[in-house]
Design a protein around this motif. Structure first.
Motif, short mmCIF file in Angstrom:
data_model
loop_
_atom_site.label_atom_id
_atom_site.label_comp_id
_atom_site.label_asym_id
_atom_site.label_seq_id
_atom_site.Cartn_x
_atom_site.Cartn_y
_atom_site.Cartn_z
N LEU A 1 1.19 -13.77 5.56
CA LEU A 1 2.55 -13.92 6.62
C LEU A 1 2.06 -13.10 8.03
O LEU A 1 0.91 -12.24 8.21
N ASN A 2 2.86 -13.59 8.74
CA ASN A 2 2.58 -13.07 10.15
C ASN A 2 3.68 -12.41 10.75
O ASN A 2 4.90 -12.59 10.58
N GLU A 3 3.23 -10.92 11.41
CA GLU A 3 4.26 -10.30 12.08
C GLU A 3 3.80 -9.90 13.62
O GLU A 3 2.51 -9.24 13.45
N LYS A 4 4.40 -10.09 14.66
CA LYS A 4 3.80 -9.64 15.78
C LYS A 4 2.49 -10.15 16.12
O LYS A 4 1.67 -9.38 16.47
N GLU A 5 2.34 -11.53 15.83
CA GLU A 5 0.87 -12.00 16.09
C GLU A 5 -0.33 -11.20 15.23
O GLU A 5 -1.46 -11.19 15.84
N GLN A 6 0.19 -10.69 14.21
CA GLN A 6 -0.84 -9.86 13.25
C GLN A 6 -0.62 -10.71 11.90
O GLN A 6 0.55 -10.67 11.55
N GLU A 7 -1.89 -10.63 11.16
CA GLU A 7 -1.77 -11.22 9.89
C GLU A 7 -1.82 -10.31 8.75
O GLU A 7 -2.48 -9.16 8.90
N TYR A 8 -0.95 -10.39 7.61
CA TYR A 8 -1.02 -9.56 6.66
C TYR A 8 -1.12 -10.37 5.41
O TYR A 8 -0.51 -11.53 5.28
N TYR A 9 -1.95 -9.91 4.47
CA TYR A 9 -2.27 -10.70 3.44
C TYR A 9 -1.42 -10.18 2.05
O TYR A 9 -1.52 -8.92 1.90
N PHE A 10 -0.74 -11.08 1.27
CA PHE A 10 -0.26 -10.51 0.04
C PHE A 10 -0.37 -11.20 -1.16
O PHE A 10 -0.51 -12.48 -1.24
N ASP A 11 -0.29 -10.36 -2.46
CA ASP A 11 -0.36 -10.89 -3.68
C ASP A 11 1.19 -11.19 -4.19
O ASP A 11 1.91 -10.12 -4.31
N MET A 12 1.75 -12.42 -3.85
CA MET A 12 2.94 -12.92 -4.21
C MET A 12 3.07 -13.30 -5.80
O MET A 12 2.51 -14.18 -6.24
N ASP B 1 19.48 -10.41 -2.13
CA ASP B 1 18.86 -8.97 -1.93
C ASP B 1 17.65 -8.92 -1.36
O ASP B 1 16.77 -9.74 -1.68
N ILE B 2 17.29 -7.94 -0.63
CA ILE B 2 16.19 -7.69 -0.14
C ILE B 2 15.85 -6.34 0.43
O ILE B 2 16.75 -5.51 0.75
N THR B 3 14.70 -5.90 0.00
CA THR B 3 14.21 -4.63 0.35
C THR B 3 14.14 -4.01 1.75
O THR B 3 13.84 -5.09 2.40
N PRO B 4 14.12 -2.72 2.17
CA PRO B 4 13.73 -2.79 3.76
C PRO B 4 12.45 -2.94 4.05
O PRO B 4 12.16 -3.50 5.25
N SER B 5 11.37 -2.60 2.91
CA SER B 5 10.00 -3.21 3.21
C SER B 5 9.99 -4.50 3.59
O SER B 5 8.99 -4.92 4.25
N ALA B 6 10.28 -5.56 2.60
CA ALA B 6 10.51 -6.96 2.93
C ALA B 6 11.25 -7.23 4.14
O ALA B 6 10.51 -8.13 4.88
N GLN B 7 12.04 -6.59 4.65
CA GLN B 7 12.72 -6.80 5.94
C GLN B 7 11.63 -6.47 6.99
O GLN B 7 11.52 -7.45 7.94
N LYS B 8 10.95 -5.68 6.96
CA LYS B 8 9.99 -5.30 7.90
C LYS B 8 8.86 -6.03 8.04
O LYS B 8 8.42 -6.65 9.11
N ILE B 9 8.29 -6.60 6.88
CA ILE B 9 7.08 -7.27 6.74
C ILE B 9 7.62 -8.82 7.32
O ILE B 9 6.67 -9.82 7.76
N LEU B 10 8.75 -9.36 6.76
CA LEU B 10 9.40 -10.59 7.16
C LEU B 10 10.04 -10.64 8.50
O LEU B 10 10.49 -11.86 9.01
#
Length: 736
Positions: free
Chosen positions: A311-322, A264-273
């Protein structure tokens, strides 16, 4: 038998009453006040139940068959609108409101309305009731019917919707916990009675085959729901479906099974991944998120943890507390993991911005060019820059955390400085000076004049102070102050002399005007008999040469009279005592009057006059002085016209509060030097001509007249032989 119908009628009325009151209560309590989403649908459902009950009661007591037939049809409004309302309510209550769109609502209700149309037209096609018989039992009219194929269609459609709504409620009973499960039981129990009664009627297995107890069964429904409202806040607190919660989570979340597959995966996770649920569900994480190397590395660690991941998305870096959390079944066996990501990109960016800001601050602090220090609440200097080292002669190590700012202040300024330091720390004290001078003592004992700017650092009790060495400037300022005092003394003396000289000049001007005025009167006295006698003598002399001499005498006498008259006029105009009688005056009328008075002079000098002044232009003027002004300017143009003649053009333009009048001629013209002097007293533009024709006072008089009217006068010319134009302005008057 009649007792059965009496009981049936009473139950119908009671069912309608309970349902209607319950509808009003739900509408008022849970929709109008709290806006609970299912409340409106639930209230509508109970209202149409009441419609069904009351219509069935009316069919039972109608006096004839036609009215009974109508109410039998009418009760189907409730029967056909209840099933779609029940389905919609069930979806709303179980948190599946997003499934309910306007289009879908329109479709289910449209089908109900089509079936209603079939019922109300049954008398034409008999698809609902193949045969109807009416039996009078006391005051009640019993109806015995044989149902047609249309009725079974209505029944099938209704049962399909009812089963759909019941299915979602039953699913809620299985999946929900705590109070929500109890609410589901109440809703199912409340709906069980009428549907059971309706099935018994439809299958014709009742001991009273002609009586449909579906509507009276809603008494049980109403009482059950009322108990649910009082005990379990039946639709005040409604459950939210897991998929609704999961789908609307703002933080990225996904679930892995024990084999590390995405389940299972949320829409927000689909977007960021950067993935799609249909593509990744069922795949192993390392395959589904193959481009996120750091992320996969963390997932391989199998244990519960909380780490920072990029995490990388479209050549942009995002930082998350996992956050990795294990999932367990009822037997405490691991059946997967849930991974939640909390976005901390903004925090990381803020930290990076803060770091760069601190570096920039340090660079500015060290290289500002001004001595700067940070002072703690206890007066200790905690930070000093290179500029302060240079100013004080101490190294940073000798100052920071060691010395107090009080050690650098002379004794005479110390108490004042301590007062400023204390007041700066008092809340809401806006009156404390933030910039002032004091005397600074350096390491060698040298005293320096310093301009300090100090203020509290927001959110702390620390002060930041910048110190500017103004010793050299103070020396220059002292010299400037001495020079200023000397200059002030000289200026005062000069003002006194100018004032005395101005007063003397004003006295001389006054004496001049008084002298001219007196002289004019003294000269007019002997001129009067001369002007009267000379023409008489001329008439008595016959000798031509003597007459010629008398002509010369007469011209001089007239010239002297004109000179004296204009001199007196000029003296009067220079006086503040003279008053003008200002009134609204038609400019065209005054100009035409002047042209008419001078027509002989104009003809003799071959002058053509063009008057372009509009008849509607009104000016504020003293008519007598305006007449004198216009006459002087026109005759001035005549005097300086060529011998072969010239043209004079008069015009006026109105703009806002003033009218500009122009008198243009094609005469001898003027040089720039002449233009600069023509309004000076006794100045003649062409002294070689018309010696006795001009006193040199006409234009100065014109200037005084215009000035007294609050306007201005000036002249323009392209040069000798190119004519001249005189302009003057007057205030605009009111149009009559």
């Amino acid at each position: 038998m009649i007792e059965v119908y009496e009981t049936y009628f009473a139950l119908l009325i009671l069912s309608g009453f309970i349902s209607l009151n319950l509808a009003f209560y739900i509408w008022w309590k849970y929709w109008l006040e709290k806006r609970v989403q299912p409340a409106r649908t639930f209230a509508f459902s109970m209202a149409i139940v009441a419609t069904w009950a009351f219509a069935a009661a009316m069919a039972l007591i109608s006096p004839n068959a036609s009215q009974t037939y109508f109410w039998e049809q009418f009760k189907y409004i409730g029967i056909l609108l209840i099933p779609p309302s029940w389905l919609i309510f069930s979806l709303q209550w179980t948190g599946r409101g997003k499934w309910i769109t306007k289009k879908k609502i329109c479709i289910v209700y449209a089908i109900s309305l089509l079936l209603l149309a079939l019922i109300f037209t049954d008398s034409v096609h008999h698809l609902i009731w193949s045969n109807i018989e009416y039996v009078q039992i006391g005051p009640y009219l019993d109806t015995s019917v044989i149902h047609g194929i249309g009725w079974w269609l209505v029944l099938s459609y209704s049962y399909l919707l009812i089963l759909g709504g019941t299915f979602y409620l039953a699913r809620g009973f299985v999946t929900l916990r705590n109070v929500y499960r109890k609410q589901a039981i109440i809703l199912l129990l409340g709906s069980f009675a009428p549907w059971t009664a309706n099935i018994i009627y439809a299958l014709n297995v009742s001991i009273f085959p002609n009586i449909d107890f579906s509507s009276p069964a809603f008494i049980i429904t109403g009482l059950t729901f009322t108990w649910g409202f009082s005990q379990f806040r039946l639709i005040d607190v409604v459950p939210v479906a897991r998929d609704v919660v999961f789908e609307n989570m703002s933080d990225p979340v996904f679930v892995l099974d024990t084999q590390n597959r995405v389940v299972d995966i949320t829409p927000s996770a689909q977007k960021i991944l950067n993935c799609d649920a249909s593509e990744v569900i069922g795949k192993k994480a390392e395959e589904a998120f193959s481009d996120q190397h750091e992320f996969i590395k963390r997932l391989e660690e199998k244990k519960e943890s909380q780490v920072e991941v990029c995490l990388n998305e479209k050549e942009q870096e995002y930082y998350f507390d996992m956050q990795i959390t294990s999932l367990y079944d009822s037997h405490n066996n691991s059946n997967g993991r849930i991974i939640s990501l909390r976005d901390m990109t903004e925090r990381k960016q803020a930290e990076e911005t803060l770091r760069k800001s601190e570096e920039a601050y340090r660079a500015i602090f060290e290289n500002t060019g001004t001595a700067t220090i940070i002072i703690e609440d206890d007066t200790t200097i905690s930070l000093a820059n290179n500029g302060f080292q240079e100013l004080s002669g101490y190294t940073k190590e000798e100052v920071e955390g060691v010395k107090s700012w009080t050690e650098f202040v002379t004794d005479k300024d110390l108490e004042k400085m301590r007062g400023f330091h204390k007041r700066r720390r008092e809340k809401h004290n806006e009156s404390t000076l933030k910039s002032y001078e004091f005397q600074f003592v350096d390491k060698a004992g040298n005293v320096k004049n310093i301009l300090i700017s100090a203020d509290i650092i927001p959110g702390t009790k620390k002060s930041v102070a910048s110190l500017l060495n103004i010793t050299g400037q103070k020396m220059v300022l002292n010299e400037l102050r001495d020079a200023h005092e000397l200059l002030y003394t000289v200026n005062k003396d000069l003002e006194r002399k100018v004032k005395n000289r101005t007063a003397k000049i004003e006295r001389l001007i006054k004496q001049k005007d008084e002298f001219i005025n007196q002289l004019g009167h003294d000269l007019k006295t002997p001129l009067t008999p001369m002007m009267a006698l000379v023409p008489i003598i001329k008439g008595k002399i016959e000798n031509p040469k003597d007459k010629e001499l008398l002509e010369v005498l007469m011209r001089n006498v007239y010239y002297m009279r004109d000179l004296v008259t204009k001199t007196i006029d000029l003296a009067k105009l220079n006086s503040d005592k003279i008053e003008f009688s200002i009134e609204d005056t038609n400019l065209l009328s005054e100009v035409e009057s002047i042209i008419k008075n001078n027509h002989i002079l104009l003809e003799d000098n071959h002058i053509d006059v063009v008057n372009k002044i509009d008849e509607n232009i009104i000016v504020k003027a003293d008519k007598l002085r305006l007449n004198e002004l216009l006459n002087n300017l026109i005759t001035n143009s005549i005097k300086y016209a060529p011998e072969e003649g010239a043209d004079i053009t008069l015009d006026a333009k109105q703009k806002e509060d003033f009218v500009t009048i122009s008198i243009e001629d094609t005469g001898i013209g003027m040089t720039e030097k002449q233009i600069n002097h023509i309004f000076d007293e006794f100045y003649k533009a062409d002294d070689s001509r018309h010696d006795l024709d001009s006193s040199g006072l006409g234009l100065p008089i014109c200037k005084r007249i215009v000035k007294k009217h609050g306007g201005k006068i000036w002249a323009e010319s392209q040069g000798k032989g190119k004519g001249s134009t005189f302009y003057f302005t007057l205030k605009t008057g009111r149009t009559k």
